[in-house]
Every structure is written in structure tokens, then in C-alpha cells.
Design a protein around this motif. Structure first.
Motif, PDB file in Angstrom:
ATOM      1  N   ALA A 116       0.823  -1.225   0.000  1.00 49.45           N
ATOM      2  CA  ALA A 116       0.000   0.000   0.000  1.00 49.45           C
ATOM      3  C   ALA A 116       0.853   1.269   0.000  1.00 49.45           C
ATOM      4  O   ALA A 116       0.321   2.381  -0.018  1.00 49.45           O
ATOM      5  N   THR A 117       2.183   1.106  -0.025  1.00 45.33           N
ATOM      6  CA  THR A 117       3.076   2.268   0.145  1.00 45.33           C
ATOM      7  C   THR A 117       2.798   3.387  -0.864  1.00 45.33           C
ATOM      8  O   THR A 117       2.586   4.542  -0.488  1.00 45.33           O
ATOM      9  N   LEU A 118       2.796   3.022  -2.152  1.00 48.15           N
ATOM     10  CA  LEU A 118       2.669   4.085  -3.152  1.00 48.15           C
ATOM     11  C   LEU A 118       1.271   4.697  -3.140  1.00 48.15           C
ATOM     12  O   LEU A 118       1.106   5.898  -3.373  1.00 48.15           O
ATOM     13  N   ASP A 119       0.281   3.875  -2.812  1.00 42.89           N
ATOM     14  CA  ASP A 119      -1.087   4.401  -2.743  1.00 42.89           C
ATOM     15  C   ASP A 119      -1.211   5.414  -1.602  1.00 42.89           C
ATOM     16  O   ASP A 119      -1.796   6.490  -1.772  1.00 42.89           O
ATOM     17  N   PHE A 120      -0.619   5.084  -0.473  1.00 40.25           N
ATOM     18  CA  PHE A 120      -0.701   6.030   0.657  1.00 40.25           C
ATOM     19  C   PHE A 120       0.108   7.293   0.350  1.00 40.25           C
ATOM     20  O   PHE A 120      -0.315   8.408   0.681  1.00 40.25           O
ATOM     21  N   ALA A 121       1.258   7.129  -0.316  1.00 40.50           N
ATOM     22  CA  ALA A 121       2.043   8.309  -0.695  1.00 40.50           C
ATOM     23  C   ALA A 121       1.228   9.212  -1.623  1.00 40.50           C
ATOM     24  O   ALA A 121       1.254  10.445  -1.498  1.00 40.50           O
ATOM     25  N   ALA A 122       0.465   8.590  -2.542  1.00 37.61           N
ATOM     26  CA  ALA A 122      -0.367   9.378  -3.464  1.00 37.61           C
ATOM     27  C   ALA A 122      -1.467  10.099  -2.699  1.00 37.61           C
ATOM     28  O   ALA A 122      -1.802  11.249  -3.000  1.00 37.61           O
ATOM     29  N   ALA A 123      -2.016   9.439  -1.679  1.00 42.11           N
ATOM     30  CA  ALA A 123      -3.060  10.080  -0.869  1.00 42.11           C
ATOM     31  C   ALA A 123      -2.481  11.284  -0.122  1.00 42.11           C
ATOM     32  O   ALA A 123      -3.130  12.337  -0.012  1.00 42.11           O
ATOM     33  N   GLY A 174      -1.539  17.482  -0.410  1.00 44.17           N
ATOM     34  CA  GLY A 174      -0.536  18.548  -0.415  1.00 44.17           C
ATOM     35  C   GLY A 174       0.691  18.247   0.415  1.00 44.17           C
ATOM     36  O   GLY A 174       1.468  19.152   0.729  1.00 44.17           O
ATOM     37  N   VAL A 175       0.881  16.978   0.775  1.00 41.03           N
ATOM     38  CA  VAL A 175       2.009  16.620   1.633  1.00 41.03           C
ATOM     39  C   VAL A 175       2.937  15.659   0.881  1.00 41.03           C
ATOM     40  O   VAL A 175       2.524  14.557   0.503  1.00 41.03           O
ATOM     41  N   ALA A 176       4.183  16.079   0.683  1.00 36.03           N
ATOM     42  CA  ALA A 176       5.165  15.200   0.039  1.00 36.03           C
ATOM     43  C   ALA A 176       5.868  14.387   1.109  1.00 36.03           C
ATOM     44  O   ALA A 176       6.427  14.947   2.055  1.00 36.03           O
ATOM     45  N   VAL A 177       5.795  13.062   0.974  1.00 33.22           N
ATOM     46  CA  VAL A 177       6.487  12.173   1.907  1.00 33.22           C
ATOM     47  C   VAL A 177       7.465  11.330   1.092  1.00 33.22           C
ATOM     48  O   VAL A 177       7.539  11.461  -0.127  1.00 33.22           O
ATOM     49  N   ARG A 178       8.214  10.463   1.757  1.00 35.37           N
ATOM     50  CA  ARG A 178       9.207   9.677   1.011  1.00 35.37           C
ATOM     51  C   ARG A 178       8.814   8.208   1.009  1.00 35.37           C
ATOM     52  O   ARG A 178       8.960   7.527   2.029  1.00 35.37           O
ATOM     53  N   PRO A 179       8.284   7.731  -0.126  1.00 34.32           N
ATOM     54  CA  PRO A 179       7.914   6.313  -0.191  1.00 34.32           C
ATOM     55  C   PRO A 179       9.078   5.438  -0.652  1.00 34.32           C
ATOM     56  O   PRO A 179       9.891   5.864  -1.467  1.00 34.32           O
ATOM     57  N   PHE A 180       9.148   4.243  -0.137  1.00 34.64           N
ATOM     58  CA  PHE A 180      10.061   3.213  -0.629  1.00 34.64           C
ATOM     59  C   PHE A 180       9.152   2.082  -1.097  1.00 34.64           C
ATOM     60  O   PHE A 180       8.586   1.342  -0.264  1.00 34.64           O
TER      61      PHE A 180
END
Ligand code: PMP
Length: 328
Positions: A280-287, A292-298
Motif C-alpha cells: 500500500a506504500t505508493l497508494d498512501f504516498a499518493a493520498a 498537499g504533503v510530500a512524503v518519502r515512499p520506498f
């Protein structure tokens, strides 16, 4: 809101800006290639001799120099994984072979790291607190590990996030390196000191290690403005450490809010939190991005979210709360 690079969310202090502006009047001249004043100030600050300090263009710059100085084809560099993304890149650049030792419970597995050392190993990297998990190794276990490391292996304690550590059981590398010639400590002005754009990092180690770093430095690598800003930041350290204290408080608030909302968050001693999210990492990063929040997904593993200002963190927490699933 940029919560993706573990920077300080606070802009430069007026005294640091003034120092940079004053230094800017001299940019027609080359900088002091030995960064003499900064080296001396760091030695005084940390109570070590000048020849135990080597300054470079960010701690990644210093690490690159160290790897260059210690590696040849076939040399092995051992580190935990996942850890700081620059390690494999820099090892590759130095023609060294990376030996990655999986984390156990999101933490360095020091026994496995020691077991991974061979007669080809030149360096072991211990990131404490670890990026991206924020987890730490404790003093007793680190000492026991260091006792197992043979003399031909340099142990680099990467303490980029040291200023954010509050757990008294987490050792200060500077206490550990003193009676161990094969241990060195990496620190940076990029995080707590808020100078990420200026690229200043440093190593504290025994003279043979520090001089290897100096010998492999590109001339003038640490520019004049960076040296001036780092010196001014050391002078303004108390003010900067107050900001760190704010981040530490925010870190507690963010982690507590996530835990209360049903998220699994490992304890963190750095200026970020880690959420293992698997597929679910990339999906949560997209959410988060949509909020409006940039986070760092692996991808496939998890996300690292830097601690920002309370407003930044509230925006992230709102995005996390609105997300339909949790990571437990
Ligand atoms: N070490 C670790 C563990 C880091 O996370 C970082 C920055 N992301 C660095 C070193 C590099 O810092 P610098 O800006 O000093 O190169």
C-alpha cells in the motif's frame, strides 16, 4: 508541504544569514580549502584535537571520500538494509561491493552485521538513528559489536540525526571512538543546523582516518558561504537546539497521534517517523500528495515522513486519518 527529506522546517537564523551575506562580499576569492577556522571550531566544540576533524561537502561527500580512500575492487562494505539510500550508491562509485544485512524488527541486527564481516570487509556503516526507520542501537549492544569488529575494518557511525536523540541509552559515537582507532563518527550541518543547501558535513575520527578524508577531498569542496554559515551556526547553537527541541516535541505528538489512530509506528529518535506499508506504500504516498504533503515512499516497503512545523504535521495527520486502511 515538504516532509520528504528530513530537513529542518525552519529558515535560517538572522545571525547565520548575516554571516552568509558578509562572506558573500568575498566570493571573488577561493575559499580556505582546509576549512581551518571551521575545523578548529568543531574541534573546540567537541573537545577533540584539530587533527581528529575532517570537513567535507555534506556528510555524503565525506563518506564518498572515505570509501574512496579505503576501497578497491573486491572490497566489501557492510551495512544494514534498509538504511540510508546513499550507501549503495557511494559503495558502487568506489568500486566496493555492498553487503546488505536485513534489519530485524526495523532495527540494526548487530550480530548479523558482525557475522557478515570477512577479510575483504573494509568498512561497516552503522546509521544511528537509522534512516528511514528512526530506530537506534543501544550503548551496550554497540560496544559489544565494536569489540567483535577486527582492527582492519573501519566502523563509521553515521550520526546525521544525533541532535534529535533523547533516549539516554543511545550512545554518543564521540564517546565510543576515542579509544578505538578503527571507529569514526559522521555528522552534518544539514539537519539540526538547518544548512542542507550549503553542503557541510564532518568526520571525527583518529588522525589516520581524518587525514585520509582530507587527502581525498576535491580542492575547495566546502565553499566560502558554507564555511561561514557553519561557523555562525556553531555560535548560534543554543538557538538552533531550541528548534530541535520543538521538533522532538512534534515528533512525540505525531507518533502519539498515529498510534492513537491505529497505526504501527516504530519508536523514533530522529526527525521523522516510519510507516511500514508494504504493497500500500505508493497508494498512501499518493493520498498524502493529494492532500498537499510530500512524503518519502520506498515502494513495496514503507514511507518515511519528516517532522515539520505543527501545520505541516497536522496536514499529514489529517491525510493519515482519512486513509481507509491502517498498517497493522
Ligand atoms: N546520513 C544520513 C543517515 C542521512 O539521512 C543523510 C541525509 N539524508 C546524510 C547522511 C547526508 O547528509 P548531508 O546533507 O550531510 O550529506
Amino acid at each position: 508541504m515538504k516532509l520528504s527529506s528530513n530537513e529542518s522546517p525552519y529558515g535560517p537564523l538572522p545571525s547565520v544569514l548575516d554571516a552568509v551575506a558578509a562572506a558573500a562580499t568575498e566570493i571573488n576569492r577561493y575559499p580556505d580549502t582546509g576549512a581551518t577556522a571551521l575545523t578548529g571550531a568543531l574541534a573546540t566544540r567537541f573537545g577533540v584535537p584539530d587533527d581528529h576533524v575532517a570537513v567535507g561537502a555534506g556528510s555524503v561527500g565525506v563518506l564518498q571520500q572515505l570509501l574512496e580512500a579505503t576501497s578497491e575492487p573486491g572490497a566489501e562494505v557492510v551495512y544494514a538494509w534498509r538504511s540510508f539510500e546513499a550507501y549503495p550508491l557511494l559503495a558502487d562509485l568506489a568500486d566496493a561491493t555492498s553487503v546488505r544485512v536485513p534489519l530485524r524488527d526495523e532495527t540494526h541486527d548487530l550480530d548479523a552485521l558482525a557475522d557478515a564481516i570477512t577479510d575483504r570487509t573494509r568498512m561497516v556503516l552503522v546509521c544511528n538513528p537509522n534512516n528511514p526507520t528512526g530506530t537506534t542501537v543501544r550503548e551496550a549492544e554497540l560496544r559489544a559489536f565494536l569489540d567483535r569488529v577486527p582492527d582492519h575494518v573501519l566502523v563509521v557511525l553515521d550520526e546525521a540525526y544525533r541532535e534529535y536523540v533523547r533516549d539516554p541509552q543511545v550512545p554518543d559515537g564521540l564517546d565510543l571512538y576515542r579509544d578505538r582507532p578503527n571507529v569514526a563518527v559522521l555528522r552534518t550541518f544539514s539537519k539540526a543546523y538547518g544548512l542542507a543547501a550549503l553542503r557541510v558535513g564532518f568526520l571525527i575520527g583518529h588522525p589516520h582516518v581524518a587525514s585520509a578524508v582530507r587527502k581525498t577531498m576535491v580542492p575547495f569542496a566546502v565553499n566560502h558561504l558554507a564555511q561561514a554559515a557553519a561557523l555562525a551556526s556553531l555560535e548560534a547553537e543554543n538557538e538552533l537546539l531550541e528548534r530541535v527541541e520543538r521538533t522532538v516535541k512534534e515528533r512525540g505528538r505525531v507518533r502519539d497521534a498515529l498510534l492513537a489512530d491505529g497505526w504501527a509506528v516504530p519508536p523514533t529518535e530522529a526527525n521523522f517517523v516510519w510507516l511500514r506499508m508494504g504493497e500500500a506504500t505508493l497508494d498512501f504516498a499518493a493520498a498524502c500528495e493529494a492532500a498537499g504533503v510530500a512524503v518519502r515512499p520506498f515502494a513495496g516497503e514503507g514511507l518515511r515522513i519528516s517532522i515539520g512545523t505543527p501545520e505541516d504535521d497536522d496536514a499529514f495527520l489529517a491525510a493519515a486519518q482519512a486513509y481507509p486502511t491502517r498498517n497493522t
